[in-house]
Design a protein around this motif. Sequence first.
Motif, PDB file in Angstrom:
ATOM      1  N   LYS A 295      49.060  20.771 -30.748  1.00 23.47           N
ATOM      2  CA  LYS A 295      48.264  21.668 -29.882  1.00 23.47           C
ATOM      3  C   LYS A 295      46.874  21.102 -29.587  1.00 23.47           C
ATOM      4  N   THR A 298      45.007  17.584 -25.163  1.00 23.07           N
ATOM      5  CA  THR A 298      44.679  18.211 -23.876  1.00 23.07           C
ATOM      6  C   THR A 298      45.930  18.403 -23.018  1.00 23.07           C
ATOM      7  N   THR A 301      47.569  21.599 -24.032  1.00 21.05           N
ATOM      8  CA  THR A 301      46.830  22.766 -23.528  1.00 21.05           C
ATOM      9  C   THR A 301      47.045  22.957 -22.031  1.00 21.05           C
ATOM     10  N   ASN A 302      46.998  21.831 -21.289  1.00 20.70           N
ATOM     11  CA  ASN A 302      47.098  21.901 -19.822  1.00 20.70           C
ATOM     12  C   ASN A 302      48.541  21.891 -19.311  1.00 20.70           C
TER      13      ASN A 302
END
Length: 356
Positions: A295, A298, A301-302
Amino acid sequence: MEQKDSLGSAIKYASGFIIEKKQDYTVLEVTSPWPGAETHFKYALVPKEKLAAMTFPKGEYDAIVGTPVENIVLTSTTHIAAVEALGELNTLVGFPDTDYISSSTARKLVDEGQIKDLGMNEAINTEMVLLLHPDLIIGFSINEDNNSYDIIKRAGIPVIYNGDWVEHTPLGKAEWIKFFAPFFQKEVVADSIFKEIETSYLEAMKLAETAKNKPSVLTGGLYKDVWYVAGGKSWMAQFLEDANSDYLWADTPETGSIGLSLESVLEKAQNADFWFNPSSHTSYAELEQVNAHHKEFTAFTNKKIYSNAMEKGAKGGLIFYEQAPQRPDIVLKDFIAILHPELLPDHELHFIKPLE
């Protein structure tokens, strides 16, 4: 370097085999049957109607094969895609562990009992092969020790080594269709198939060069605490370069994968724009469950993680490993459409797809 035979059909990208046209037959030489091989194999492919009249000095060739062949045994799913492209799947009579086969046409032949399951590749069922008595077996080996093949050779069935998997460039792998062609006397067909793939690939590459930005890329994933990324001189890294991305391990010399710690990957690629092929994982939930540190990237997340393991055959075989080597132009377009969506807005992803 371009290697030409006397008819002018050139091997432009593949480095593992050479084809030479003689007046009455074809010489096929395999120079890289497996990584670091010091052994070369030389085969004479002779039209059946000329076979009886021809004599060769003993030991000059590793095998002499009458063409066109009518029944064959293949040993790698990459062979299936090439033979299918040539329209010769109906010659296939045996394959080790048929569950790996994804091609729907080939699966139908398996279900109908035409393609027999020959056990595992490392220990192929030699009795079954001898019973089928194919014109030849196209072998795949990781080194020169292969007792099963020795037994098959002694029974008078030619074993032809194929090293398509040793190639490191997308077009180099695809050009191995020209290795299969002379067995079926289909050189002209193979040349035209490859020419289309090459043109399509080079046009896509040219398009990628026009991209305004160069997204950073991470590859691979954890396997038993080791993170394997694609080496800078690997097949995968070449796709990423040709798709005009900034692959974070592009400057490494490895042609295969590189084993790293999770910490070192996080340090270098935590903010990578895209993450491709996270092992065999196909969903964000699964990635998070396997390791909570995932997690922290990036790309997680994206939601910019894409995988070549999304599309599977009827028995769970990965379609990418069977068909992508034969169609690198489509793989490249997948990467371009993901990395630079403005360049290929209408492209439908085929091999590389977003995680669920």
